[in-house]
Design a protein around this motif. Structure first.
Motif, PDB file in Angstrom:
ATOM      1  N   MET A  39       1.813   5.126  -2.452  1.00 19.57           N
ATOM      2  CA  MET A  39       0.539   5.849  -2.608  1.00 19.57           C
ATOM      3  C   MET A  39      -0.680   4.929  -2.635  1.00 19.57           C
ATOM      4  O   MET A  39      -1.737   5.277  -2.109  1.00 19.57           O
ATOM      5  N   LYS A  40      -0.551   3.767  -3.273  1.00 16.15           N
ATOM      6  CA  LYS A  40      -1.685   2.838  -3.299  1.00 16.15           C
ATOM      7  C   LYS A  40      -2.155   2.534  -1.882  1.00 16.15           C
ATOM      8  O   LYS A  40      -3.342   2.607  -1.559  1.00 16.15           O
ATOM      9  N   THR A  41      -1.193   2.179  -1.047  1.00 15.92           N
ATOM     10  CA  THR A  41      -1.532   1.787   0.317  1.00 15.92           C
ATOM     11  C   THR A  41      -2.210   2.917   1.067  1.00 15.92           C
ATOM     12  O   THR A  41      -3.192   2.702   1.791  1.00 15.92           O
ATOM     13  N   LEU A  42      -1.719   4.131   0.896  1.00 11.76           N
ATOM     14  CA  LEU A  42      -2.317   5.264   1.586  1.00 11.76           C
ATOM     15  C   LEU A  42      -3.725   5.540   1.067  1.00 11.76           C
ATOM     16  O   LEU A  42      -4.638   5.842   1.841  1.00 11.76           O
ATOM     17  N   ALA A  43      -3.916   5.398  -0.253  1.00  9.49           N
ATOM     18  CA  ALA A  43      -5.249   5.598  -0.834  1.00  9.49           C
ATOM     19  C   ALA A  43      -6.229   4.553  -0.313  1.00  9.49           C
ATOM     20  O   ALA A  43      -7.391   4.862   0.001  1.00  9.49           O
ATOM     21  N   TYR A  44      -5.759   3.291  -0.211  1.00  9.15           N
ATOM     22  CA  TYR A  44      -6.637   2.236   0.285  1.00  9.15           C
ATOM     23  C   TYR A  44      -6.954   2.437   1.772  1.00  9.15           C
ATOM     24  O   TYR A  44      -8.056   2.132   2.220  1.00  9.15           O
ATOM     25  N   HIS A  45      -5.988   2.935   2.523  1.00 13.98           N
ATOM     26  CA  HIS A  45      -6.172   3.159   3.959  1.00 13.98           C
ATOM     27  C   HIS A  45      -7.146   4.306   4.231  1.00 13.98           C
ATOM     28  O   HIS A  45      -8.109   4.158   4.981  1.00 13.98           O
ATOM     29  N   GLU A  46      -6.884   5.443   3.619  1.00 13.84           N
ATOM     30  CA  GLU A  46      -7.674   6.635   3.927  1.00 13.84           C
ATOM     31  C   GLU A  46      -9.028   6.659   3.228  1.00 13.84           C
ATOM     32  O   GLU A  46      -9.985   7.231   3.751  1.00 13.84           O
ATOM     33  N   ALA A  47      -9.114   6.033   2.059  1.00 13.55           N
ATOM     34  CA  ALA A  47     -10.339   6.169   1.268  1.00 13.55           C
ATOM     35  C   ALA A  47     -11.044   4.827   1.075  1.00 13.55           C
ATOM     36  O   ALA A  47     -11.918   4.451   1.854  1.00 13.55           O
ATOM     37  N   VAL A  48     -10.679   4.088   0.051  1.00 10.66           N
ATOM     38  CA  VAL A  48     -11.397   2.864  -0.324  1.00 10.66           C
ATOM     39  C   VAL A  48     -10.416   1.691  -0.373  1.00 10.66           C
ATOM     40  O   VAL A  48      -9.384   1.790  -1.042  1.00 10.66           O
ATOM     41  N   ALA A  55      -7.818  -2.954   5.663  1.00  9.64           N
ATOM     42  CA  ALA A  55      -8.187  -2.701   4.265  1.00  9.64           C
ATOM     43  C   ALA A  55      -6.963  -2.771   3.352  1.00  9.64           C
ATOM     44  O   ALA A  55      -7.055  -3.230   2.204  1.00  9.64           O
ATOM     45  N   GLU A  56      -5.826  -2.300   3.831  1.00  7.50           N
ATOM     46  CA  GLU A  56      -4.595  -2.415   3.043  1.00  7.50           C
ATOM     47  C   GLU A  56      -4.289  -3.887   2.779  1.00  7.50           C
ATOM     48  O   GLU A  56      -3.891  -4.267   1.666  1.00  7.50           O
ATOM     49  N   ARG A  57      -4.439  -4.707   3.800  1.00  7.76           N
ATOM     50  CA  ARG A  57      -4.183  -6.143   3.690  1.00  7.76           C
ATOM     51  C   ARG A  57      -5.153  -6.797   2.703  1.00  7.76           C
ATOM     52  O   ARG A  57      -4.754  -7.626   1.861  1.00  7.76           O
ATOM     53  N   VAL A  58      -6.436  -6.436   2.779  1.00  8.60           N
ATOM     54  CA  VAL A  58      -7.440  -7.007   1.888  1.00  8.60           C
ATOM     55  C   VAL A  58      -7.128  -6.656   0.430  1.00  8.60           C
ATOM     56  O   VAL A  58      -7.256  -7.496  -0.473  1.00  8.60           O
ATOM     57  N   ALA A  59      -6.703  -5.430   0.184  1.00  7.99           N
ATOM     58  CA  ALA A  59      -6.348  -5.025  -1.185  1.00  7.99           C
ATOM     59  C   ALA A  59      -5.218  -5.895  -1.722  1.00  7.99           C
ATOM     60  O   ALA A  59      -5.225  -6.296  -2.893  1.00  7.99           O
ATOM     61  N   TRP A  60      -4.247  -6.206  -0.862  1.00  6.74           N
ATOM     62  CA  TRP A  60      -3.145  -7.092  -1.269  1.00  6.74           C
ATOM     63  C   TRP A  60      -3.668  -8.504  -1.547  1.00  6.74           C
ATOM     64  O   TRP A  60      -3.328  -9.118  -2.563  1.00  6.74           O
ATOM     65  N   GLU A  61      -4.525  -8.997  -0.661  1.00  6.97           N
ATOM     66  CA  GLU A  61      -5.067 -10.350  -0.832  1.00  6.97           C
ATOM     67  C   GLU A  61      -5.871 -10.482  -2.114  1.00  6.97           C
ATOM     68  O   GLU A  61      -5.921 -11.551  -2.723  1.00  6.97           O
ATOM     69  N   GLN A  62      -6.494  -9.381  -2.545  1.00  3.03           N
ATOM     70  CA  GLN A  62      -7.348  -9.408  -3.730  1.00  3.03           C
ATOM     71  C   GLN A  62      -6.607  -9.035  -5.015  1.00  3.03           C
ATOM     72  O   GLN A  62      -7.235  -8.845  -6.053  1.00  3.03           O
ATOM     73  N   GLY A  63      -5.301  -8.905  -4.946  1.00  4.59           N
ATOM     74  CA  GLY A  63      -4.508  -8.759  -6.156  1.00  4.59           C
ATOM     75  C   GLY A  63      -4.253  -7.349  -6.636  1.00  4.59           C
ATOM     76  O   GLY A  63      -3.759  -7.169  -7.762  1.00  4.59           O
ATOM     77  N   PHE A  64      -4.537  -6.358  -5.833  1.00  2.00           N
ATOM     78  CA  PHE A  64      -4.333  -4.979  -6.290  1.00  2.00           C
ATOM     79  C   PHE A  64      -2.855  -4.566  -6.291  1.00  2.00           C
ATOM     80  O   PHE A  64      -2.526  -3.482  -6.751  1.00  2.00           O
ATOM     81  N   TYR A  65      -1.985  -5.426  -5.769  1.00  5.71           N
ATOM     82  CA  TYR A  65      -0.546  -5.172  -5.847  1.00  5.71           C
ATOM     83  C   TYR A  65       0.149  -6.142  -6.803  1.00  5.71           C
ATOM     84  O   TYR A  65       1.370  -6.207  -6.836  1.00  5.71           O
ATOM     85  N   GLU A  66      -0.647  -6.886  -7.571  1.00  2.00           N
ATOM     86  CA  GLU A  66      -0.081  -7.881  -8.469  1.00  2.00           C
ATOM     87  C   GLU A  66       0.859  -7.215  -9.482  1.00  2.00           C
ATOM     88  O   GLU A  66       0.538  -6.165 -10.053  1.00  2.00           O
ATOM     89  N   ASN A  67       2.006  -7.821  -9.693  1.00  2.00           N
ATOM     90  CA  ASN A  67       3.028  -7.291 -10.614  1.00  2.00           C
ATOM     91  C   ASN A  67       3.504  -5.898 -10.216  1.00  2.00           C
ATOM     92  O   ASN A  67       3.907  -5.095 -11.064  1.00  2.00           O
ATOM     93  N   ASP A  68       3.421  -5.601  -8.942  1.00  4.46           N
ATOM     94  CA  ASP A  68       3.875  -4.300  -8.433  1.00  4.46           C
ATOM     95  C   ASP A  68       4.662  -4.546  -7.142  1.00  4.46           C
ATOM     96  O   ASP A  68       4.188  -4.245  -6.043  1.00  4.46           O
ATOM     97  N   PRO A  69       5.880  -5.096  -7.270  1.00  2.00           N
ATOM     98  CA  PRO A  69       6.638  -5.436  -6.059  1.00  2.00           C
ATOM     99  C   PRO A  69       6.949  -4.237  -5.185  1.00  2.00           C
ATOM    100  O   PRO A  69       6.950  -4.348  -3.954  1.00  2.00           O
TER     101      PRO A  69
END
Length: 605
Positions: free
Chosen positions: A426-435, A471-485
């Motif tokens: 869901m995170k990835t889809l939210a980042y893709h479609e919205a912010v 945008a999905e990639r940028v969210a990962w680079e900026q730590g929004f998936y940290e501790n969420d394998p």
């Protein structure tokens, strides 16, 4: 009142442009300057397409023409093609070297768009205008429900007039369908089946239960219209559905049943159409806005699938999924059935899902300092895909905000089956479609200042979808998936999904894969559910080349970013890079590279 409103429109345009004589020149003759020419294009487009005006929420025009539908007759379409060529000729008549740097960019973008449209005239009938994804049988009900604003009783009257106009609109559509029939351009049987199912479901409901009718009732209630006045509007709506809407749909149902019984095959690719190979090459360029052959697309897809697969295996092994005798798709499929990643398949589960999406969007929106300077001024809401569209619709999509501010950006999520909504994705889809994906890019583009209006609305799929995947990639680079394998696994699965598209789209339309071969490959490499995969493959069948734009666009943006990082070193600022990419709106990728190159040179000096 309509006559008064139209008189008001022309008065408004005169005031808006400045001089009445200029308006006459703008509409009928070559404009005085190229800036006036840009305005003319938008004005003519808006006046010729009432549905577009309503969908975009164009001030004044959307209100004045909300009782009409555009003319899609063959005569009008041929006229439109000639007008497009005339617009291109006029654009070329302006001295390019005399234009400002800003106008040279405007001209380059518009020229690319117009030439692409003109190149497509050779393949004008090589498509299926009525399918499970799109067509007026889907677009018009969606228009009535989401874009036809009712702010007074006259708008309600216009609503019913538009319903009466369904008869003419569908008759005009039928002209093109019969031409396609003569040329053997018939959708595959499996596309006809699902399209028929959607149309028959739509017309089997009692008129008072149809979403077009209930939508009008809801909007009248919101407006405060009640009693006999409300009932009169609803009675007219019911009559229009019985006498115009349902009979119009029946004409499409009848011809599709005829095709299914005697003309359709199960061949999935456009290679079977007249000049099918050339048509697919055109579709690749049109959607990716770069020059790549079908074979290059296919090989790129295969290499990206291998790369992403390796990264996904790394995460799975770290989380204890170590049986390498299983396929990646099999493991993902197992995860997709684990209760911890699923919502209850209930209305309560759907409501919680929407709330969770909104929370994810709110969280990332509040934590983007240092990454983005440009931010959208429009808000974004999460809503369920309208139930009548769920069957053939994608898992999610975004609708831009109205130009007049009457409607926010909307992230639609398909909740037809909650077993298809995986929490770890869901995170990835939210980042893709919205912010910071589609809502960032499209809303910023819609509010651009100091550019011709066409720059705020022109779509370029590789740019917009490439940005959303980036945008999905940028969210990962900026730590929004940290501790969420598992969230990161969902991100990689989404990227894998786009890489697989390169393989199956070119497989279907270039290598003559069957629908079943494409489904098998996608399931094996993504682990998506069969229902999701079938919907996706059937989408690629009716939208050849469109699915290629995501991964190609992302790869190009990353390529341009790396070029800037290499050239600028310590001077590189990612927020400035994003300003440059977003600040001019959607453009062909080849032009975006030129924009980035100019920025690099400016930074250097």
């Amino acid at each position: 009142m309509k006559l008064f409103k139209k008189i008001f429109l022309y008065s408004f345009l005169i005031l808006f442009i400045g001089l009445g004589i200029f308006v006459v020149n703008l509409i009928w003759f070559k404009p005085f300057s190229i800036n006036h020419f840009y305005n003319k294009i938008f004005l003519e487009l808006a006046l010729d397409n009432p549905e577009l005006a309503s969908g975009l929420g164009i001030p004044v025009i959307s209100d004045l023409y909300n009782d009409e539908l555009s003319d899609i007759s063959q005569e009008e379409l041929r006229k439109g093609e000639e007008e497009m060529k005339a617009i291109m000729a006029t654009l070329k008549s302006y001295d390019y070297e005399d234009q400002s740097e800003e106008n040279k960019l405007n001209t380059d973008i518009l020229s690319w768009f117009l030439q692409n449209q003109i190149d497509g005239f050779d393949y004008r009938y090589n498509n299926y205008p009525v399918n499970q994804m799109s067509g007026i049988q889907i677009g018009l009900p969606n228009l009535m429900q989401t874009a036809h604003n009712i702010e007074d009783e006259e708008d309600a009257e216009a609503y019913n007039k538009r319903l009466r106009a369904f008869t003419t609109k569908f008759e005009q559509l039928m002209e093109g369908l019969l031409i396609r029939e003569e040329n053997g351009i018939i959708p595959p049987k499996f596309i006809i089946d699902i399209t028929l199912e959607g149309m028959e479901d739509f017309v089997t409901a009692e008129p008072k239960e149809n979403s077009i009718y209930t939508n009008l009732g809801t909007k009248l209630d919101e407006l405060g219209v009640s009693g006999d006045t409300k009932q009169a509007f609803l009675d007219e709506c019911e009559a229009a559905i019985k006498e115009n809407v349902y009979p119009a749909y029946q004409t499409l149902i009848d011809i599709y049943k005829k095709w299914n019984s005697s003309l359709a095959t199960n061949d999935a690719g456009v290679w079977k159409l007249p000049n099918g190979d050339k048509f697919y090459e055109y579709q690749i360029k049109s959607h990716t806005t770069v020059s790549m052959t079908p074979e290059e697309i296919h090989q790129l897809g295969l290499s990206e699938v291998d790369r992403i697969k390796s990264q996904m295996w790394d995460i799975l092994k770290q989380e204890g999924y170590t049986d390498t005798t299983k396929t990646l798709g099999a493991y993902i499929h197992e995860l997709n059935t684990e209760e911890r990643f699923l919502y209850p398949n209930t209305d309560e589960g759907r409501e919680q899902c929407i709330n969770d999406y909104q929370e994810m969007i709110n969280h990332i929106s509040a934590n983007l300092d240092g990454i983005f300077n440009l931010r959208p001024t429009d808000t974004v809401e999460v809503q369920r895909v309208p139930e009548f569209r769920e069957g053939g619709s994608a898992g999610a999509y975004y609708q831009r905000p109205a130009i007049d501010g009457s409607r926010p950006g909307i992230f639609y999520t398909n909740l037809r089956d909650m077993n298809e909504v995986l929490k770890y994705g869901m995170k990835t889809l939210a980042y893709h479609e919205a912010v910071p994906g589609h809502h960032f890019q499209i809303s910023i583009q819609a509010r651009l200042e100091g550019v011709p209006i066409f720059r705020t609305i022109l779509p370029f799929t590789a740019y917009s979808e490439g940005w959303a995947l980036y945008a999905e990639r940028v969210a990962w680079e900026q730590g929004f998936y940290e501790n969420d394998p598992f969230g990161d696994l969902g991100r990689l699965q989404a990227e894998m999904f786009r890489a697989v598209r390169l393989v199956v789209d070119s497989g279907i339309h270039y290598k003559k894969w069957t629908r079943e071969e494409a489904i098998e490959y996608m399931i094996a490499n993504t682990g998506m559910t069969e229902g999701e995969v079938v919907s996706e493959i059937e989408r690629y069948v009716v939208m050849p080349g469109q699915a290629l734009a995501y991964k190609v666009g992302m790869i190009k943006i990353l390529e341009y970013r790396q070029k800037a990082m290499d050239a600028l070193g310590d001077q590189f600022d990612i927020a400035e890079f994003h300003d440059v990419v977003l600040g001019g709106g959607a453009v062909p990728m080849s032009i975006l590279e030129e924009i980035i190159d100019d920025w690099i040179e400016e930074k250097k000096t």
